[in-house]
Design a protein around this motif. Structure first.
Motif, short mmCIF file in Angstrom:
data_model
loop_
_atom_site.label_atom_id
_atom_site.label_comp_id
_atom_site.label_asym_id
_atom_site.label_seq_id
_atom_site.Cartn_x
_atom_site.Cartn_y
_atom_site.Cartn_z
N TYR A 66 1.70 17.13 7.68
CA TYR A 66 0.47 16.12 7.49
C TYR A 66 -0.57 16.87 7.12
O TYR A 66 -1.11 17.72 7.81
N TYR A 69 1.94 13.91 0.45
CA TYR A 69 1.74 12.53 -0.43
C TYR A 69 3.29 12.13 -0.89
O TYR A 69 4.22 12.88 -0.59
N VAL A 115 0.75 7.61 -2.41
CA VAL A 115 0.36 7.32 -0.67
C VAL A 115 0.31 8.60 -0.08
O VAL A 115 0.88 9.65 -0.36
N LYS A 116 -1.05 8.59 0.60
CA LYS A 116 -1.27 9.95 1.45
C LYS A 116 -0.99 9.52 2.84
O LYS A 116 -1.13 8.63 3.66
N LEU A 117 -0.02 10.16 3.38
CA LEU A 117 0.51 10.03 4.66
C LEU A 117 -0.13 10.97 5.53
O LEU A 117 -0.19 12.18 5.52
N TYR A 118 -0.98 10.50 6.50
CA TYR A 118 -1.65 11.29 7.54
C TYR A 118 -0.78 11.66 8.93
O TYR A 118 -0.95 12.49 9.56
N ILE A 123 -1.43 5.54 6.78
CA ILE A 123 -1.59 6.02 5.41
C ILE A 123 -2.61 5.50 4.52
O ILE A 123 -3.31 4.68 5.12
N LYS A 144 -2.93 1.41 9.14
CA LYS A 144 -1.88 2.28 10.17
C LYS A 144 -1.32 1.09 11.10
O LYS A 144 -1.56 -0.02 11.12
#
Length: 171
Positions: A66, A69, A115-118, A123, A144
């Protein structure tokens, strides 16, 4: 081997020793070639040394890194979410309805761009939508999951909490 060849081999060996001495290297006498090598030793030296076969290592499933995307909303975030779920969200629009590639904020449909996944629970959803005048806009929703995935909230402090609407069947 004749005397001339043996003499050249001996001179080459002595030259190697002298060169090693001049440049300050270790004596190479133990590494010097035998002036009269046998055919068996020559064949053994020319044969390649077999490589040991690699030991197979167990393959573990890779841990996702992480941030990364995606083009879709992760399944843990999908569903209908609202602040009030006691009525089952049956007779009204839920606040959020998150599908794989579409997001609804009440009735407003927005297409997921990226979508950006942290982490598995945090996200950013980048969306494209249209306002009442048909003008295109871009927006980002930072969300979240908390409470073991039962509650959806914003990533910033003080955001509202939304619970997943229970599944219901039409009567």
């Amino acid at each position: 081997m004749n005397k001339v060849t043996a003499a050249f081999a001996a001179i080459a060996w002595l030259a190697t020793l002298a060169l090693a001495f001049v440049i300050g290297r270790e004596t190479v006498s133990s590494h010097a070639p035998d002036p009269l090598p046998s055919p068996i030793a020559s064949a053994a030296a020319a044969a390649p040394t077999p490589r040991p076969s690699p030991t197979p290592t167990p393959t573990a499933s890779p841990t996702p890194s992480y941030p990364r995307y995606s083009s879709t909303i992760p399944s843990a975030f999908r569903g209908r979410w609202d602040e009030i779920v006691s009525d089952g969200c049956a007779e009204r629009e839920a606040r959020f309805n998150l599908l794989a590639a579409t997001m609804f904020n009440f009735e407003v449909e927005q297409n997921v761009s990226r979508v950006k996944l942290y982490s598995p629970t945090e996200i950013d959803i980048e969306v494209t939508g249209y306002d009442d005048d048909k003008n295109q806009y871009n927006d980002t929703w930072s969300l979240k999951l908390i409470d073991g995935g039962k509650t959806l909230t914003g990533r910033k402090a003080g955001a509202s909490n939304f619970r997943k609407c229970p599944r219901h069947t039409a009567s």
